[in-house]
Design a protein around this motif. Structure first.
Motif, PDB file in Angstrom:
ATOM      1  N   VAL A 107       0.865  -1.178   0.000  1.00  0.00           N
ATOM      2  CA  VAL A 107       0.000   0.000   0.000  1.00  0.00           C
ATOM      3  C   VAL A 107       0.900   1.226   0.000  1.00  0.00           C
ATOM      4  N   GLY A 108       0.535   2.234  -0.797  1.00  0.00           N
ATOM      5  CA  GLY A 108       1.401   3.406  -0.881  1.00  0.00           C
ATOM      6  C   GLY A 108       0.665   4.637  -1.362  1.00  0.00           C
ATOM      7  N   GLY A 109       1.406   5.752  -1.304  1.00  0.00           N
ATOM      8  CA  GLY A 109       0.853   7.031  -1.737  1.00  0.00           C
ATOM      9  C   GLY A 109       1.697   8.161  -1.200  1.00  0.00           C
ATOM     10  N   THR A 110       1.052   9.227  -0.754  1.00  0.00           N
ATOM     11  CA  THR A 110       1.760  10.367  -0.166  1.00  0.00           C
ATOM     12  C   THR A 110       1.124  10.702   1.175  1.00  0.00           C
ATOM     13  N   VAL A 111       1.956  11.232   2.071  1.00  0.00           N
ATOM     14  CA  VAL A 111       1.487  11.674   3.371  1.00  0.00           C
ATOM     15  C   VAL A 111       1.939  13.121   3.570  1.00  0.00           C
ATOM     16  N   LYS A 112       1.035  13.941   4.079  1.00  0.00           N
ATOM     17  CA  LYS A 112       1.336  15.349   4.322  1.00  0.00           C
ATOM     18  C   LYS A 112       1.031  15.692   5.776  1.00  0.00           C
TER      19      LYS A 112
END
Length: 263
Positions: free
Chosen positions: A173-178
């Motif tokens: 699972v992946g993506g971006t975190v802010k």
């Protein structure tokens, strides 16, 4: 005389069947199909790619969710287990994935969303529990040349760099975190035999295979990261073994719960 004997024999047989009310003929029921749905969620929201989700002071945006469901077992109300043969399924929600090995060997895995699988040849009965693995058991994880179910390395769910041997990725699972002005890409991958986990879900009421289409479970993706600060730990894999173990345990014990019975 022949007619009399025939009539007498028929009468005797009828009388024998009528007098024995306990001997009831049971018509065999042909095995059927049932579905298993794992509905991906973010808390109370439906999971979606390329959408911002505010969670605990951070904003998560996902570009993939992939995991293996394997070795499905149904337990009936008498405690008997039915092991679904060759039950290895890749569940996923992904955009196009670039799986190119080299610049001259371009390979694109097409975008796909899959939350439901079909379990075939299920014996008629009432089932109170469903069990399945998250990942790939050691028999197939240690030998990628073996084939069963949907197992293949062609979908990019394997890694040749982990722990000096090839093996499957169990989950990815992946993506971006802010957080505030900071933004990072993150990926959480699990694998290795020690992290193969079994999920066991007891149903509130037994599910009858003759009247129900199947089972619906919920997968809360946020609970996969329970106890982990994604911003502080954006890369989870075999090089961060304790974190990978935590993610694997979370899948099995926290993230997947009963949703409802499929109608």
């Amino acid at each position: 005389m022949k007619r009399f004997l025939t009539f007498a024999l028929a009468a005797a047989l009828f009388s024998s069947c009528s007098d024995d009310d306990d001997n009831q003929i049971v018509t065999p029921v042909t095995p059927g199909e049932m579905s298993l749905t794992l509905d991906a969620r973010i808390g109370n929201e439906d999971f979606a790619l390329n959408k911002d989700f505010a969670v605990a002071g951070q904003t998560l945006n996902f570009n993939k969710l992939r995991y293996w469901v394997s070795n499905v077992v149904l337990v009936d109300t008498k405690g008997a287990e039915y092991k679904v043969p060759d039950s290895y399924f890749l569940m996923e929600e992904v955009s196009d994935l670039d799986l190119s090995g080299t610049i001259n060997d371009k390979m694109t895995y097409p975008a796909n969303k899959r939350e439901t699988i079909t379990l075939k040849n299920i014996p008629a009965g009432e089932y109170k529990t469903i069990k399945f693995g998250i990942g790939v058991d050691s028999k197939y994880n240690d030998n990628l040349s073996l084939r069963t179910g949907e197992l293949t390395i062609a979908n990019g769910m394997s890694n040749i760099a982990w722990m000096w041997h090839s093996s499957y990725l169990f989950t990815s699972v992946g993506g971006t975190v802010k957080k505030g002005a900071d933004s990072k890409a993150f990926t959480a991958e699990t694998g290795l035999n020690a992290n193969y986990k079994t999920v066991s879900i007891d149903l509130p009421t037994p599910v009858n295979s003759s009247t129900s289409k199947g089972f619906v479970l919920n997968l809360d993706v946020i609970k996969v990261f329970d106890g982990i600060d994604v911003m502080a730990n954006p890369a989870i894999n075999a090089m961060t073994a304790p974190l990978m173990s935590t993610v694997s345990t979370n899948y099995a014990t926290k993230a997947i719960i009963f949703g409802s019975e499929a109608k």
